[in-house]
Design a protein around this motif. Structure first.
Motif, PDB file in Angstrom:
ATOM      1  N   LEU A   1       0.842  -1.203   0.000  1.00 28.67           N
ATOM      2  CA  LEU A   1       0.000   0.000   0.000  1.00 28.67           C
ATOM      3  C   LEU A   1       0.879   1.256   0.000  1.00 28.67           C
ATOM      4  CD1 LEU A   1      -3.015   0.994   0.303  1.00 28.67           C
ATOM      5  CD2 LEU A   1      -2.525   1.182   2.748  1.00 28.67           C
ATOM      6  N   GLY A   2       1.936   1.228   0.811  1.00 23.35           N
ATOM      7  CA  GLY A   2       2.842   2.378   0.889  1.00 23.35           C
ATOM      8  C   GLY A   2       3.575   2.622  -0.418  1.00 23.35           C
ATOM      9  N   LYS A   3       3.853   1.554  -1.174  1.00 22.93           N
ATOM     10  CA  LYS A   3       4.580   1.679  -2.443  1.00 22.93           C
ATOM     11  C   LYS A   3       3.724   2.313  -3.536  1.00 22.93           C
ATOM     12  CE  LYS A   3       6.965  -1.540  -4.523  1.00 22.93           C
ATOM     13  NZ  LYS A   3       7.487  -2.876  -4.953  1.00 22.93           N
ATOM     14  N   HIS A   4       2.428   1.952  -3.545  1.00 25.22           N
ATOM     15  CA  HIS A   4       1.564   2.349  -4.660  1.00 25.22           C
ATOM     16  C   HIS A   4       0.590   3.480  -4.349  1.00 25.22           C
ATOM     17  CE1 HIS A   4       3.049  -0.925  -7.116  1.00 25.22           C
ATOM     18  NE2 HIS A   4       2.856  -1.749  -6.116  1.00 25.22           N
ATOM     19  N   THR A   5       0.493   3.877  -3.093  1.00 29.48           N
ATOM     20  CA  THR A   5      -0.424   4.962  -2.743  1.00 29.48           C
ATOM     21  C   THR A   5       0.295   5.960  -1.834  1.00 29.48           C
ATOM     22  OG1 THR A   5      -1.330   4.101  -0.656  1.00 29.48           O
ATOM     23  CG2 THR A   5      -2.265   3.212  -2.705  1.00 29.48           C
ATOM     24  N   LEU A   6      -0.355   7.088  -1.627  1.00 27.22           N
ATOM     25  CA  LEU A   6       0.211   8.121  -0.756  1.00 27.22           C
ATOM     26  C   LEU A   6      -0.368   7.941   0.650  1.00 27.22           C
ATOM     27  CD1 LEU A   6       1.912  10.768  -0.611  1.00 27.22           C
ATOM     28  CD2 LEU A   6      -0.216  11.998  -1.051  1.00 27.22           C
ATOM     29  N   VAL A   7       0.413   7.342   1.538  1.00 31.54           N
ATOM     30  CA  VAL A   7      -0.032   7.105   2.921  1.00 31.54           C
ATOM     31  C   VAL A   7       0.208   8.375   3.732  1.00 31.54           C
ATOM     32  CG1 VAL A   7       0.368   5.776   5.033  1.00 31.54           C
ATOM     33  CG2 VAL A   7       0.405   4.627   2.809  1.00 31.54           C
ATOM     34  N   THR A   8      -0.865   8.856   4.379  1.00 32.24           N
ATOM     35  CA  THR A   8      -0.721  10.083   5.176  1.00 32.24           C
ATOM     36  C   THR A   8      -0.670   9.793   6.674  1.00 32.24           C
ATOM     37  OG1 THR A   8      -3.131  10.375   5.040  1.00 32.24           O
ATOM     38  CG2 THR A   8      -1.772  11.601   3.456  1.00 32.24           C
ATOM     39  N   SER A   9      -1.240   8.649   7.087  1.00 33.35           N
ATOM     40  CA  SER A   9      -1.127   8.278   8.516  1.00 33.35           C
ATOM     41  C   SER A   9      -1.298   6.766   8.685  1.00 33.35           C
ATOM     42  CB  SER A   9      -2.175   9.020   9.369  1.00 33.35           C
ATOM     43  OG  SER A   9      -3.459   8.490   9.143  1.00 33.35           O
ATOM     44  N   ARG A  10      -0.590   6.238   9.653  1.00 37.87           N
ATOM     45  CA  ARG A  10      -0.711   4.809   9.976  1.00 37.87           C
ATOM     46  C   ARG A  10      -0.646   4.666  11.491  1.00 37.87           C
ATOM     47  NH1 ARG A  10       3.754   0.479   8.115  1.00 37.87           N
ATOM     48  NH2 ARG A  10       4.734   1.152  10.059  1.00 37.87           N
ATOM     49  N   THR A  11      -1.726   4.230  12.107  1.00 38.07           N
ATOM     50  CA  THR A  11      -1.783   4.113  13.572  1.00 38.07           C
ATOM     51  C   THR A  11      -2.249   2.713  13.963  1.00 38.07           C
ATOM     52  OG1 THR A  11      -4.043   5.000  13.548  1.00 38.07           O
ATOM     53  CG2 THR A  11      -2.259   6.566  13.941  1.00 38.07           C
TER      54      THR A  11
END
Length: 409
Positions: free
Chosen positions: A374-384
């Motif tokens: 997911l981090g490779k192909h999308t723009l991750v803004t938060s992960r908790t």
């Protein structure tokens, strides 16, 4: 020893708005081609002379200037028809080229890849073919110098049929190279990699920006057409999302149509981009002309529907209170300064958010592989990590039709 060059331009009602900028650019082009501008001749006319571009009186003045300054080459800012080129050269008994031939000559200097060399040779031969009528003697006297780089005189002195065969052969070779480029492009697209293209007026700083973001080591100098061969490098936004950055050839006012036709496959590379970074030299006195030239070429190349982020570069050379941006959205930076990379990355992130759709996903603790993808192909803004539910909550932005949007919970 550099050639001594005299530049000639005619100001008409059609070109008066940018005439002086265009003449300055012509001088810079001559310098880039390793010539030395030692004299200039300009004339105001309602229209250019159909036979010699400039009037008879100015032609006499031109001859005097040639003798007085020991000129080796005359360069006209206007494109010369085959007949005009022959007539002027006969009257001056000196080598004469125009802006188009000068630009093609610089491209011949800058082309390093096989594809780039083929494209330039195709453009030069297409330009020279209609100008070969009765020019064998003149061409045999040319010797070396500006305007003679590329295909070589022996090719140019042969008959038109041979030139046409050569053009056909180059087009065939280019098709193979283009097919390889197309396969690479499709591979990137099928991998759903977000593609960013760097465009802009020549010498705006595109290669410097590519280098600062990716450590690409692309050739970067303060000169016109420093980059000719397109270069694609991978880069990670937010340290996780993989994108590609492609540097392209710089645009210029009156870009020769022969070049646009020859560089179709290179320009195709820009047409499939998800985002274009329009790099502008904020310090240039001709900024307005340069912006209009690029935006006009984007329309001509049918690329005006691609999202564009304008990057005002070289802000360290501009007094901030004197600067007013004209294109939006934009960011303002100096690619040579460390802070510039952060400013640009943040601006790109904001544009990616506009292009993508937001998502919020939930993952089990053992879904580490999925979270990484997911981090490779999308723009991750938060992960908790939700300790009560014992799950990961991930928010971000993904391409509108990607599988991640379908998984949205």
């Amino acid at each position: 020893m550099r050639e001594r060059v005299l530049v000639v331009g005619v100001e008409t009602p059609e070109n008066f708005e940018f005439f002086h900028e265009s003449m300055n650019e012509l001088k810079n082009l001559v310098e880039t081609a390793q010539g030395e501008v030692v004299a200039e001749l300009v004339q105001k006319r309602p229209r250019v002379d159909s036979k010699t571009i400039i009037g008879q009186g100015k032609m006499a003045e031109l001859k005097q200037l040639i003798d007085a300054h020991e000129i080796d080459l005359v360069v006209f800012n206007q494109e010369l028809t085959p007949r005009q080129g022959i007539t002027i050269q006969e009257r001056l008994d000196l080598r004469v080229i125009d802006r188009v031939q000068l630009i093609l000559d610089i491209f011949a200097m800058r082309a390093h890849s096989k594809e780039g060399q083929l494209q330039v040779e195709l453009a030069q031969l297409s330009y020279l073919l209609p100008r070969l009528v009765g020019k064998g003697l003149e061409l045999s006297r040319l010797g070396g110098g500006i305007g003679t780089r590329g295909p070589g005189e022996t090719q140019l002195e042969t008959d038109r049929r041979h030139i046409r065969r050569k053009i056909t052969s180059i087009k065939r070779d280019l098709k193979e190279v283009t097919a390889h480029r197309e396969r690479s492009r499709q591979k990137r697209q099928s991998a759903q990699v977000f593609q960013i293209g760097l465009i802009g007026y020549t010498n705006a700083g595109k290669s410097t920006i590519l280098n600062s973001l990716t450590d690409a080591d692309a050739y970067s100098q303060d000169e016109l057409f420093a980059t000719l061969d397109p270069l694609t490098k991978r880069w990670k936004i937010n340290q996780t999302m993989e994108v590609t950055l492609t540097d392209t050839v710089g645009f210029i006012q009156d870009l020769p149509t022969q070049l646009i036709e020859a560089f179709q496959s290179t320009l195709e590379e820009s047409r499939v981009m998800d985002l274009l970074l329009h790099v502008v030299d904020a310090s240039s006195p001709d900024r307005d002309l340069q912006e209009k030239t690029v935006m006009s070429l984007l329309q001509d190349l049918e690329m005006e529907t691609i999202p564009v982020l304008t990057v005002y570069n070289k802000m360290d050379l501009v007094a901030s209170h004197e600067f007013a941006p004209t294109l939006f959205p934009n960011c303002q930076l100096s690619a040579h300064e460390p802070e510039g990379k952060k400013i640009l990355e943040q601006a790109i992130i904001e544009e990616v958010k506009k292009i993508f759709s937001p998502y919020q996903l939930t993952f089990e603790p053992d879904d580490g592989k999925k979270i990484h993808e997911l981090g490779k192909h999308t723009l991750v803004t938060s992960r908790t990590f939700d300790e009560d539910e014992e799950v990961y909550q991930v928010k971000g932005y993904a391409p509108k039709h990607s599988k991640w949007i379908g998984d949205n919970k």
